[in-house]
Structures are given as structure tokens and as C-alpha cells.
Design a protein around this motif. Structure first.
Motif, PDB file in Angstrom:
ATOM      1  N   PRO A 161      -7.013   2.276 -53.239  1.00 17.54           N
ATOM      2  CA  PRO A 161      -7.058   1.047 -52.325  1.00 17.54           C
ATOM      3  C   PRO A 161      -5.998  -0.060 -52.476  1.00 17.54           C
ATOM      4  N   ILE A 162      -5.957  -0.817 -51.435  1.00 16.77           N
ATOM      5  CA  ILE A 162      -4.754  -1.872 -51.670  1.00 16.77           C
ATOM      6  C   ILE A 162      -5.132  -2.669 -52.773  1.00 16.77           C
ATOM      7  N   CYS A 163      -6.339  -3.197 -53.091  1.00 20.09           N
ATOM      8  CA  CYS A 163      -6.647  -3.746 -54.416  1.00 20.09           C
ATOM      9  C   CYS A 163      -7.106  -2.831 -55.255  1.00 20.09           C
ATOM     10  N   PRO A 164      -6.257  -2.490 -56.463  1.00 16.97           N
ATOM     11  CA  PRO A 164      -5.231  -3.296 -57.144  1.00 16.97           C
ATOM     12  C   PRO A 164      -4.158  -2.888 -56.693  1.00 16.97           C
ATOM     13  N   TRP A 165      -3.723  -1.789 -55.927  1.00 17.48           N
ATOM     14  CA  TRP A 165      -2.767  -0.689 -56.298  1.00 17.48           C
ATOM     15  C   TRP A 165      -1.512  -1.379 -55.536  1.00 17.48           C
ATOM     16  N   LEU A 166      -1.452  -2.147 -54.628  1.00 23.00           N
ATOM     17  CA  LEU A 166      -0.404  -2.978 -54.078  1.00 23.00           C
ATOM     18  C   LEU A 166       0.386  -3.713 -55.120  1.00 23.00           C
ATOM     19  N   ALA A 167      -0.672  -4.374 -55.912  1.00 27.87           N
ATOM     20  CA  ALA A 167      -0.124  -5.066 -57.173  1.00 27.87           C
ATOM     21  C   ALA A 167       0.992  -4.345 -57.845  1.00 27.87           C
ATOM     22  N   PHE A 168       0.908  -3.066 -58.084  1.00 33.41           N
ATOM     23  CA  PHE A 168       1.704  -2.428 -59.060  1.00 33.41           C
ATOM     24  C   PHE A 168       3.224  -2.143 -58.211  1.00 33.41           C
ATOM     25  N   SER A 169       3.124  -1.925 -56.942  1.00 35.40           N
ATOM     26  CA  SER A 169       4.618  -2.058 -56.099  1.00 35.40           C
ATOM     27  C   SER A 169       5.197  -3.300 -56.361  1.00 35.40           C
ATOM     28  N   ASN A 180     -13.611  -0.593 -46.314  1.00 34.96           N
ATOM     29  CA  ASN A 180     -13.940  -1.105 -47.763  1.00 34.96           C
ATOM     30  C   ASN A 180     -13.118   0.208 -48.512  1.00 34.96           C
ATOM     31  N   HIS A 181     -12.984   1.496 -48.067  1.00 39.52           N
ATOM     32  CA  HIS A 181     -12.152   2.386 -48.655  1.00 39.52           C
ATOM     33  C   HIS A 181     -10.629   2.093 -48.675  1.00 39.52           C
ATOM     34  N   TRP A 182     -10.223   1.348 -47.828  1.00 37.39           N
ATOM     35  CA  TRP A 182      -8.710   1.218 -47.646  1.00 37.39           C
ATOM     36  C   TRP A 182      -8.421  -0.313 -48.696  1.00 37.39           C
ATOM     37  N   PHE A 183      -9.554  -1.238 -48.699  1.00 35.47           N
ATOM     38  CA  PHE A 183      -9.079  -2.296 -49.415  1.00 35.47           C
ATOM     39  C   PHE A 183      -9.610  -2.334 -50.932  1.00 35.47           C
ATOM     40  N   VAL A 184     -10.857  -1.545 -51.202  1.00 33.47           N
ATOM     41  CA  VAL A 184     -11.611  -1.726 -52.354  1.00 33.47           C
ATOM     42  C   VAL A 184     -11.764  -0.528 -53.071  1.00 33.47           C
ATOM     43  N   ASP A 185     -12.411   0.621 -52.379  1.00 32.84           N
ATOM     44  CA  ASP A 185     -12.948   1.735 -53.111  1.00 32.84           C
ATOM     45  C   ASP A 185     -12.445   3.166 -52.866  1.00 32.84           C
ATOM     46  N   GLY A 186     -11.203   3.059 -52.104  1.00 36.17           N
ATOM     47  CA  GLY A 186     -10.744   4.571 -51.767  1.00 36.17           C
ATOM     48  C   GLY A 186     -10.146   5.252 -52.843  1.00 36.17           C
ATOM     49  N   ILE A 215      -7.863   6.694 -47.880  1.00 35.47           N
ATOM     50  CA  ILE A 215      -6.655   6.253 -48.571  1.00 35.47           C
ATOM     51  C   ILE A 215      -6.284   6.974 -49.717  1.00 35.47           C
ATOM     52  N   GLN A 216      -5.549   8.179 -49.931  1.00 33.90           N
ATOM     53  CA  GLN A 216      -5.083   8.735 -50.979  1.00 33.90           C
ATOM     54  C   GLN A 216      -3.752   8.181 -51.033  1.00 33.90           C
ATOM     55  N   VAL A 217      -3.048   8.622 -52.402  1.00 33.82           N
ATOM     56  CA  VAL A 217      -1.816   7.588 -52.782  1.00 33.82           C
ATOM     57  C   VAL A 217      -0.780   7.511 -51.892  1.00 33.82           C
ATOM     58  N   TYR A 248      -0.720   7.375 -48.642  1.00 36.91           N
ATOM     59  CA  TYR A 248      -0.805   6.210 -47.875  1.00 36.91           C
ATOM     60  C   TYR A 248      -0.436   4.739 -48.392  1.00 36.91           C
ATOM     61  N   LEU A 249      -1.082   4.837 -49.539  1.00 39.07           N
ATOM     62  CA  LEU A 249      -0.777   3.451 -50.108  1.00 39.07           C
ATOM     63  C   LEU A 249       0.479   3.162 -50.365  1.00 39.07           C
ATOM     64  N   ILE A 250       1.404   4.077 -50.684  1.00 38.15           N
ATOM     65  CA  ILE A 250       2.780   3.871 -50.970  1.00 38.15           C
ATOM     66  C   ILE A 250       3.552   3.721 -49.771  1.00 38.15           C
ATOM     67  N   GLY A 251       3.172   4.353 -48.619  1.00 38.80           N
ATOM     68  CA  GLY A 251       3.735   4.253 -47.250  1.00 38.80           C
ATOM     69  C   GLY A 251       3.702   2.857 -46.905  1.00 38.80           C
ATOM     70  N   ILE A 252       2.387   2.249 -47.038  1.00 39.19           N
ATOM     71  CA  ILE A 252       2.082   0.923 -46.759  1.00 39.19           C
ATOM     72  C   ILE A 252       2.837  -0.077 -47.608  1.00 39.19           C
ATOM     73  N   SER A 253       2.940   0.245 -48.961  1.00 39.06           N
ATOM     74  CA  SER A 253       3.609  -0.703 -50.000  1.00 39.06           C
ATOM     75  C   SER A 253       4.905  -0.811 -49.882  1.00 39.06           C
ATOM     76  N   ILE A 254       5.845   0.081 -49.365  1.00 38.92           N
ATOM     77  CA  ILE A 254       7.125  -0.147 -49.301  1.00 38.92           C
ATOM     78  C   ILE A 254       7.594  -0.973 -48.371  1.00 38.92           C
ATOM     79  N   PRO A 255       7.143  -1.280 -47.076  1.00 39.74           N
ATOM     80  CA  PRO A 255       7.708  -2.488 -46.285  1.00 39.74           C
ATOM     81  C   PRO A 255       7.168  -3.787 -47.106  1.00 39.74           C
ATOM     82  N   LEU A 256       6.030  -3.584 -47.448  1.00 40.04           N
ATOM     83  CA  LEU A 256       5.546  -5.224 -48.197  1.00 40.04           C
ATOM     84  C   LEU A 256       6.398  -5.325 -49.385  1.00 40.04           C
TER      85      LEU A 256
END
Length: 382
Positions: free
Chosen positions: A178-186, A169-175, A99-101, A103-111
Motif C-alpha cells: 500500500p501507499i502507506c508506508p511504501w511511498l516513503a521508501f521511494s 483500504n487495500h491501496w492506502f493501508v493493507d494491500g 496493489i502488488q509491488v 503498481y506501487l512503483i508505477g505510482i511512486s515514480i512520478p510522485l
């Protein structure tokens, strides 16, 4: 009051500022032979939070004009696909593993679009829950030193570390992001934009100044009196491995102050020195891909490999890289609307062609299947 054109220009300046700081860190990680100065690490660590906050901000800004499917397929899926391209072409690794950046932005946009439907206190509470949950998940599920045990497309190993965590784990915590915490920034970006649209400009500017200053002071003091247990991932010296409460407070505050500074540039004379940032901000995704390719394939070839430069050569390389990336953005800005549409179509066609070619190569046996230390489940304790 700021008109639409000025608002978009100032937002592009923030995006351009994020590009400038992003290049500081990526160039450090790839070419610098000596330990990175802390000030450069700090500057570079502003880039990712700004990009992610901006992604949420722009979703909120355009939410009234588009449907959920637009943000899923036209925006989120496109950025996600470019992330796959970066993994395959630039890093030459199997995609979707760490999960590079993009991927995170792509997921976070619709959310982020979905959070536009929430009330303000609900968005704030959601972002806070994600931020608070992050260190708990790091402790319970583990946080690996390097988030992959997979081999390169060539079959050569990347970096195997023990103990290793799994893909989930990489996708949610330690990539990497990861979604935690970076989804919060979106979600924070959405809340900033909703406040920007809802309250008077002076009140919005004051809130950014006071809240941003308070968070930055608290974060800065916490770094001094309770320095967090961070580390450098191989050579990637961002201050958010792992993203600690100290860092989160510092960078959210800094991001708010950066927003306050650039959104407050309503005077054209004051904004004139920052116009090059606006130019770069209009082509941020192209520059992201181009600068990574230039650093990892061209500059390293000219310098004789990774980690070959002293600080002086690094600074010279940075200036030259900045000029080249600005020239690319300036060329794009000079194109007409029809030409820009064609650039977009060709870009999407090239990305699709690379993805299809990779699938065909895997199915046909031209590429080795993913091998190495593969962990699907989580497992090690912090």
C-alpha cells in the motif's frame, strides 16, 4: 571519484542483490511445504524495500534529463501496465484489486519526481509523516489478513476472509504494497540520490554507514525486546504484514548499509565477484516477470503442485532458478542497442495486446465479471 559507468554498474549490483533476495521469498511462498526458516524470511523481506528505494533513486538520478510527463507515461505507466500483466497472466486474477509491488512503483515514480523539487528537509519530513501515519491508519481503518475477496478470472474463489476491508483500504493501508508506508521508501530513494549528488563521496558513505547502522541496531533490538504483532499472509512470509515501526527501522537501516557496501565498491578487483549481480540488475523487470512465471507455472508443475518441497529441494530449486534467471539477463546484456530497443518495443506491444484482449474478453462475456466478496469502502476496525 566514481565515474558514470562505475556508478551505474554498482547501482545495477544493488538491483541484482534485490532480485536474488526477491527469489528467496517468492520461491518460499509457492513451493516450500514446511514453515520457512526465519533467516530466509528476513533475507526475502529486504527485496521490496530495495526495489522501491532504487526506483526513487533512479528518478532523482535522471530527473534533470526528463520531464514529468516522461516519468508518468514512459516509466510509471509502463511498470504499472506490467503489474496488470502479472495479475492477469501469472496470478490469473482481476487486476488493480490489492496493489502488488509494480503498481506501487508505477505510482511512486512520478510522485518521486515531484519530490525532487523539494528541499531536503521537506523530503525527509514527508517520508517521516507517511511512516508515522501508517500504524495510525492501520489501527483506524483496519488491516485485513488477506487483501482481496475477489475471484480468479476463471470464476473460482481465491481466499475469502472475514472481516474484509475494501479496495480503497487495500491501496492506502493493507494491500500487498500500500501507499502507506511504501511511498516513503521511494522518497527515501530520492533523498539518498540527492545527497549522493550533493555531498562528497566519503561524507555520503559515512552518513550511510552511521545512520544505517543506528537504524538497524534500533530495529534489531526492538524485534528482540518488543517483537511486533506480525503474521504470515497465507504462505507469504515477509516480515512486513503489517509493516511495523520495528520492521521499518530495521529495513531502512539495512538498505542504507547495502547501498553503502555496493556504492563503495570502486575497486574493480573487489567488485569482480559481484558482476553477476550487475548483469541481473540490468534486466530486473524482465527477471521479475520471468521468475514468477517459472516458479508458479513450471516449478510447481514439475514438483506436483504448490507447497510440495522440503527445504533441501527448495535450496536446489533456488540455485537452478538463479542460474536460469542469470542466463536470461546475460543473453539480454549481449544484445546490441538496436536489438534491445526491439525487445522493448515487442515487450510493450505484448503487454498492450494482453490488456486489450482482457478488456475485449470481459466486454464480450468470455470472462466472468468480477465476483466474490466485493468491498468498495473501508469498514472493519482493527
Amino acid at each position: 571519484m566514481m565515474n558514470c559507468l562505475e556508478r551505474n554498474r554498482n547501482i545495477d549490483m544493488i538491483r541484482g542483490f534485490a532480485i536474488v533476495t526477491m527469489m528467496v521469498l517468492n520461491l518460499l511462498a509457492i513451493v516450500l511445504a514446511e514453515p520457512a526458516p526465519f533467516v530466509l524470511r528476513l533475507i526475502g523481506s529486504l527485496a521490496a524495500p530495495l526495489f522501491i528505494i532504487l526506483s526513487g533513486f533512479m528518478v532523482s538520478l535522471t530527473a534533470d534529463r526528463h520531464s514529468f510527463s516522461y516519468f508518468v507515461f514512459n516509466k510509471g505507466a509502463w511498470i504499472f501496465s506490467v503489474g496488470i500483466l502479472v495479475d492477469i497472466v501469472i496470478w490469473q486474477i482481476y487486476p488493480l484489486m490489492s496493489i502488488q509491488v509494480l503498481y506501487l512503483i508505477g505510482i511512486s515514480i512520478p510522485l518521486a519526481y515531484l519530490t525532487c523539487k523539494l528541499k531536503s528537509y521537506q523530503r525527509v519530513a514527508t517520508a517521516l509523516c507517511i511512516l508515522i501515519l501508517t500504524p495510525i491508519l492501520q489501527k483506524v481503518l483496519g488491516y485485513t489478513y488477506f487483501p482481496t475477496g475477489f475471484y480468479l478470472l476463471s470464476g473460482a474463489p481465491i481466499l475469502e476472509v472475514e472481516p474484509q476491508t475494501g479496495i480503497i483500504n487495500h491501496w492506502f493501508v493493507d494491500g500487498w504494497f500500500p501507499i502507506c508506508p511504501w511511498l516513503a521508501f521511494s522518497i527515501i530513494g530520492v533523498e539518498l540520490c540527492e545527497s549522493f549528488k550533493r555531498v562528497k563521496p566519503k561524507a555520503f558513505a559515512s552518513a550511510l554507514l552511521y545512520v544505517g547502522s543506528a537504524l538497524m541496531v534500533l530495529g534489531g533490538l526492538s524485534f528482540v525486546f518488543a517483537y511486533p504483532p506480525t503474521f504470515i499472509r497465507n504462505t507469504w512470509s515477509d516480515l512486513f504484514y503489517p509493516p511495523t515501526i520495528q520492521y521499518l527501522a530495521l529495513v531502512i537501516g539495512a538498505s542504507m548499509l547495502i547501498f553503502r557496501f555496493f556504492i563503495g565498491l570502486e575497486n574493480r578487483r573487489l567488485s569482480l565477484p559481484f558482476r553477476p549481480l550487475s548483469t541481473m540488475g540490468q534486466a530486473s523487470l524482465a527477471i521479475y516477470v520471468a521468475h514468477l512465471f517459472t516458479i508458479s507455472h513450471i516449478i510447481t508443475w514439475l514438483s506436483g503442485g504448490w507447497w510440495k518441497m522440503n527445504l533441501g529441494w527448495y535450496l536446489l530449486s533456488y540455485v537452478l532458478l538463479l542460474v536460469v534467471m542469470w542466463a536470461i539477463a546475460k543473453f539480454y546484456s549481449l544484445l546490441g542497442e538496436n536489438e534491445k530497443r526491439w525487445v522493448g518495443r515487442v515487450s510493450r506491444g505484448l503487454v498492450l495486446a494482453v490488456l486489450l484482449a482482457t478488456v475485449v474478453a470481459l466486454v464480450g462475456g468470455y470472462l466472468p465479471p468480477p465476483t466474490g466478496t466485493i468491498h468498495i469502502a473501508t469498514g472493519f476496525k482493527f
